[in-house]
Design an enzyme around this catalytic site. Structure first.
Site, PDB file in Angstrom:
ATOM      1  N   GLU A 264       3.043   5.110  -3.947  1.00 41.74           N
ATOM      2  CA  GLU A 264       2.972   6.267  -4.848  1.00 41.74           C
ATOM      3  C   GLU A 264       4.320   6.921  -4.851  1.00 41.74           C
ATOM      4  O   GLU A 264       4.797   7.166  -5.965  1.00 41.74           O
ATOM      5  CB  GLU A 264       1.819   6.849  -4.816  1.00 41.74           C
ATOM      6  CG  GLU A 264       0.532   6.487  -5.250  1.00 41.74           C
ATOM      7  CD  GLU A 264       0.052   5.355  -3.976  1.00 41.74           C
ATOM      8  OE1 GLU A 264       0.328   5.787  -2.957  1.00 41.74           O
ATOM      9  OE2 GLU A 264      -0.977   4.543  -4.325  1.00 41.74           O
TER      10      GLU A 264
ATOM     11  N   ASP B 153      -8.821   3.314  -2.462  1.00 41.79           N
ATOM     12  CA  ASP B 153      -9.836   3.685  -1.450  1.00 41.79           C
ATOM     13  C   ASP B 153     -11.185   3.954  -2.403  1.00 41.79           C
ATOM     14  O   ASP B 153     -11.324   5.340  -2.527  1.00 41.79           O
ATOM     15  CB  ASP B 153      -9.430   4.739  -0.544  1.00 41.79           C
ATOM     16  CG  ASP B 153      -8.218   4.349   0.385  1.00 41.79           C
ATOM     17  OD1 ASP B 153      -8.090   3.258   0.350  1.00 41.79           O
ATOM     18  OD2 ASP B 153      -7.594   5.407   0.585  1.00 41.79           O
TER      19      ASP B 153
ATOM     20  N   ASP C 183       0.841  -1.314  -0.144  1.00 39.85           N
ATOM     21  CA  ASP C 183      -0.060   0.054   0.030  1.00 39.85           C
ATOM     22  C   ASP C 183       0.766   1.261   0.102  1.00 39.85           C
ATOM     23  O   ASP C 183       2.168   1.019   0.302  1.00 39.85           O
ATOM     24  CB  ASP C 183      -0.877   0.022   1.260  1.00 39.85           C
ATOM     25  CG  ASP C 183      -1.876   1.027   1.484  1.00 39.85           C
ATOM     26  OD1 ASP C 183      -2.278   1.479   0.232  1.00 39.85           O
ATOM     27  OD2 ASP C 183      -2.365   1.128   2.486  1.00 39.85           O
TER      28      ASP C 183
HETATM   29  O1  MIG Z   1      -4.353   5.939   4.162  1.00 40.15           O
HETATM   30  O2  MIG Z   1      -3.651   0.833   5.418  1.00 40.15           O
HETATM   31  O3  MIG Z   1      -5.967   1.861   0.185  1.00 40.15           O
HETATM   32  O4  MIG Z   1      -6.852  -0.308   1.507  1.00 40.15           O
HETATM   33  O5  MIG Z   1      -6.938   0.073   4.273  1.00 40.15           O
HETATM   34  C1  MIG Z   1      -4.950   4.943   4.271  1.00 40.15           C
HETATM   35  C2  MIG Z   1      -4.866   1.578   5.606  1.00 40.15           C
HETATM   36  C3  MIG Z   1      -3.896   3.681   4.194  1.00 40.15           C
HETATM   37  C4  MIG Z   1      -5.016   2.909   2.120  1.00 40.15           C
HETATM   38  C5  MIG Z   1      -5.469   1.480   1.644  1.00 40.15           C
HETATM   39  C6  MIG Z   1      -6.447   0.797   2.270  1.00 40.15           C
HETATM   40  C7  MIG Z   1      -5.828   0.601   3.532  1.00 40.15           C
HETATM   41  C8  MIG Z   1      -5.517   1.797   4.363  1.00 40.15           C
HETATM   42  N1  MIG Z   1      -4.556   2.636   3.414  1.00 40.15           N
END
Ligand code: MIG
Length: 745
Positions: A375, A451, A372
């Site tokens: 980017e 998200d 996650d």
């Molecule tokens: O800023 O790890 O897209 O699936 O549950 C949020 C927490 C950070 C974004 C991901 C999401 C995940 C969440 N993450």
């Protein structure tokens, strides 16, 4: 004017050079530079340059398949196919602004460009590629953001008889504009680097996808058991909570294979640590899950907490592994753990180190990694990422600004993770999900769409988004079922589960502080329907697995827009809410609340209503009933489709399963079977059985032959559908009776 170069051809005009290089008969690369050296392609490209026989006449290069005319003054191009059709025609090439404008010729649709909240056909839209952490505030209907988590600078242009693809291999921020009504042209451009693009030619869209994935690589065959249902939440906070979800799945008879731990399993959000207070005896917990048939996936973010004494931070500091700022200091941003630093994945040493860090999780039984925030996301800047002038160092020791590396950062992390897992556990296929990606990332990882929100608009948008991802080389994708942000409802979760059952990655996930979203959270009636559809998914695991294999070999996506197989039917060009699951199963999701019927476009041919087995002639729109427990599904006459016995989880040794023959046109199917987990198939440990159905008047003949038999073939039961008028069934020309029979292979 055209000269042979080391790799192909080169044309010089004043201070500008145009390089022309072939990758196969139908793939040609055009690069504009300020000197006579051909730049290296990016990490996306894995195909090799080749020499191709060509006739050179003044300003024309003619090969067996293509003719390229080069304008002497402006170095613009016209490309024709071997029948003399103009495929692609430049209007203007602006070297300094790295902008290529092409005439809009015959194209009725532009597709691809990866993960975007847009309708499937991108004609009259524009987009930019700059990987961004966006929270689902937007939708198809008011697309305020253009930049999402992935940068896939590849699109397909097509009409009924022609197709081509363009891959603009540039990792800087890129822009694509298909607003053709202004100048009868479209353009693409980038913020840095140079013009470097590949033209992929072919007749059908599938030729283009095949060509593009030949160039950038294909997904590796995934694990079969990961094709089941995944349950996630941000977060399962402790061992008891996770175990109770696992137990409930089994108690409530809901097939489920994969569970996730989101960021709260870590100690103070420090990657590669585990909070042992909340997750005591982690290894034992994973073992208990495994005994119940669950695989565990843990999240890993790239941000490393800046904290003295934390080994990941200290090792990285000692070895100079982190990204620096413009002044040469380690850049410090802010993510979940607070002040954080970011590994410079551009260097192979850093990737190796990062890959090896996964050992601690893998040794505890973790079976998959979820990347996650890559980017990379950053809370401390307005851009929400790290500054463009931060500095990466490549293997040659050259400095590269983040503006060039940004769009491949997530890909490099996925690559590190992939190799880290495989080096540690060589004979199991890794499972990785990434949020950020560039072209080629499909070689390492699947994608989930980040998200989204628990809204009908996002259910609807997820269809064209996942279809365009499929056309962009990514076959293993999915959007969070039920929606991530906000509160889901019973009806939304039912409809989304019905859709998700046919999306390659079938994962229910939701955010902290939203109401719970597991299948049982909306009462018994809802659970009954949700369970029915998770079970339906499990009936088609072997079918889906075969589609995944096909994709790993030729790039065909698992889910396909209708035009993938009906390109000569213009009615299919803008269909956003129906898709093909493989070639022969058409899925028609319900995308609105309270809806209990919908229109469906059936392309020419004969179709079966999956639920009633009614035979319907296509080439028209129909209205179909879709009460809350029904998602309309149609099966093409002539289809041969394997169907599994439903199990709680996918233990890969299947004892028996079924094959459905839908009588109609003649059809064929090749069934592939292997152990579903290891790489033994590469050494030939698999079976392939070809089935063919020939039907004429009162007789159907099912012919099978075995191409390879190195993996146990289970007992197979054959079901013949729609044979009311058929008098005789033959199997390999021998008469048999009944419409359901056992086949011994
Ligand atoms: O800023 O790890 O897209 O699936 O549950 C949020 C927490 C950070 C974004 C991901 C999401 C995940 C969440 N993450």
């Amino acid at each position: 004017m055209i000269q042979k170069s080391e790799y192909g051809y080169i044309i010089k005009k004043n201070d500008n050079y145009l390089h022309i290089v072939f990758y196969n008969k139908a793939i040609v690369r055009f690069v504009y530079t300020k000197d006579d050296r051909l730049p290296k392609s990016t990490q996306a490209v894995i195909a090799e340059k080749i020499n191709i026989d060509a006739e050179i006449k003044d300003n024309i290069i003619k090969t067996e398949q293509l003719q390229i005319n080069i304008d002497k003054k402006y170095l613009t191009l016209k490309v024709f196919d071997n029948e003399g059709n103009l495929i692609s025609c430049d209007k203007n090439v602006d070297f300094n602004n790295r902008r290529v404008e092409k005439h809009h010729l015959y194209e009725k649709g532009y597709y691809g460009l990866g993960e975007k909240y847009e309708w499937i056909n991108r004609i009259n839209t524009s987009t930019t590629n700059w990987n961004s952490d966006v929270i689902g505030l937007t939708s198809l209907h008011n697309s305020v953001f253009k930049e999402y988590h992935t940068a896939i600078p590849f699109f397909i242009g097509m009409d009924e008889s022609k197709s081509y693809g363009i891959f603009f291999d540039n990792t800087f921020r890129t822009e694509f504009d298909f607003n053709i009504q202004l100048n009868k042209s479209f353009y693409f451009r980038s913020e840095g680097g140079h013009i470097d693009y590949y033209l992929i030619c072919g007749g059908n869209v599938s030729d283009i996808v095949k060509g593009y994935t030949y160039l950038t690589g294909r997904m590796n065959l995934p694990r079969k058991d990961f094709l089941g249902y995944h349950q996630c939440r941000y977060s399962y906070m402790n061992r008891d909570e996770l175990m109770s979800v696992a137990k409930k799945m089994r108690e409530k008879n809901i097939p489920c294979d994969v569970l996730y731990l989101d960021i709260d399993y870590m100690k103070n959000y420090k990657v590669f640590t585990i909070d042992s207070q909340r997750f005591n005896d982690f290894k034992d917990m994973v073992k208990k899950l495994e005994e119940m048939g669950f695989k565990l996936v843990t999240i890993i973010d790239p941000g490393v907490k800046k904290e003295e004494g934390y080994s990941v931070y200290e090792e990285g500091m000692e070895n100079n592994y982190f990204i620096k700022d413009a002044f040469g200091e380690v850049y410090v941003g802010e993510v979940w753990p607070g002040d954080s630093v970011f590994p410079d994945f551009l260097r192979s040493k850093v990737r190796k180190w990062w890959g090896e860090l996964h050992k601690s999780l893998l040794d505890k039984g973790v079976e998959g990694i979820w990347n996650d925030m890559n980017e990379p996301a950053n809370f401390s800047t307005q851009s929400k990422t790290i500054p463009k002038d931060t500095v990466h160092i490549n293997d040659e020791g050259e400095r590269k600004l983040h503006s060039e590396i940004h769009n491949i950062y997530g890909m490099l992390e996925a690559q590190a993770t992939y190799h880290g897992i495989i080096n540690h556990i060589p004979n199991k296929r890794p499972f990785i999900l990434t949020r950020s990606a560039y072209s080629g990332t499909q070689r390492y990882s699947g994608i989930w769409a980040g998200d989204n929100t628990s809204t009908w608009e996002h259910l609807e948008s997820s269809i064209p988004m996942n279809l365009n991802l499929g056309l962009s080389g990514f076959s293993y994708t999915g959007s969070d079922v039920g929606g991530h942000c906000g509160d889901c409802t019973a009806e939304l979760l039912i409809r989304w589960t019905q859709l998700g059952a046919f999306i390659p990655l079938f994962r229910n996930h939701t955010v902290k502080d939203s109401i719970r979203q597991e299948p049982w959270c909306f009462g018994e009636d809802a659970l009954k329907i949700i369970r029915k559809y998770i079970r339906l998914r499990y009936k088609y695991i072997t079918y889906l697995y075969n589609l995944m294999r096909e994709s790993s070999i030729n790039g065909n996506p698992v889910i396909r827009p209708l035009f993938y197989h009906y390109q000569n039917d213009e009615n299919t060009y803008n269909i956003n809410d129906q898709f093909l699951f493989g070639e022969n199963m058409m899925i028609c999701p319900i995308t609105r609340p309270g809806q209990s019927n919908r229109m469906v476009y059936l392309p020419k041919g004969e179709w079966y209503d999956y639920w009633t087995e009614e035979r319907i002639t296509g080439g028209r729109n129909i209205i179909t009933q879709a009460d809350i427990d029904v998602i309309p599904i149609y099966v093409k006459g002539g289809s041969i489709i394997p169907r599994d016995e439903v199990r709680e989880f996918i233990d890969v040794s299947i004892k028996s399963f079924n094959i459905d023959f839908y009588v109609g046109e003649s059809g064929s199917y090749s069934l592939y079977l292997d152990d579903g987990i290891s790489f033994d198939y590469i050494k030939g440990k698999y079976s392939i059985i070809h089935f063919q159905m020939e039907s004429n008047n009162n007789e159907i003949n099912i012919i099978y032959n075995i191409e390879k038999n190195k993996y146990t073939v289970p007992n197979i039961k054959i079901y013949i559908h729609g044979n009311d008028n058929t008098k005789t069934i033959l199997v390999n020309n021998k008469k048999i009776t009944g419409s359901c029979f056992k086949l011994k292979i």
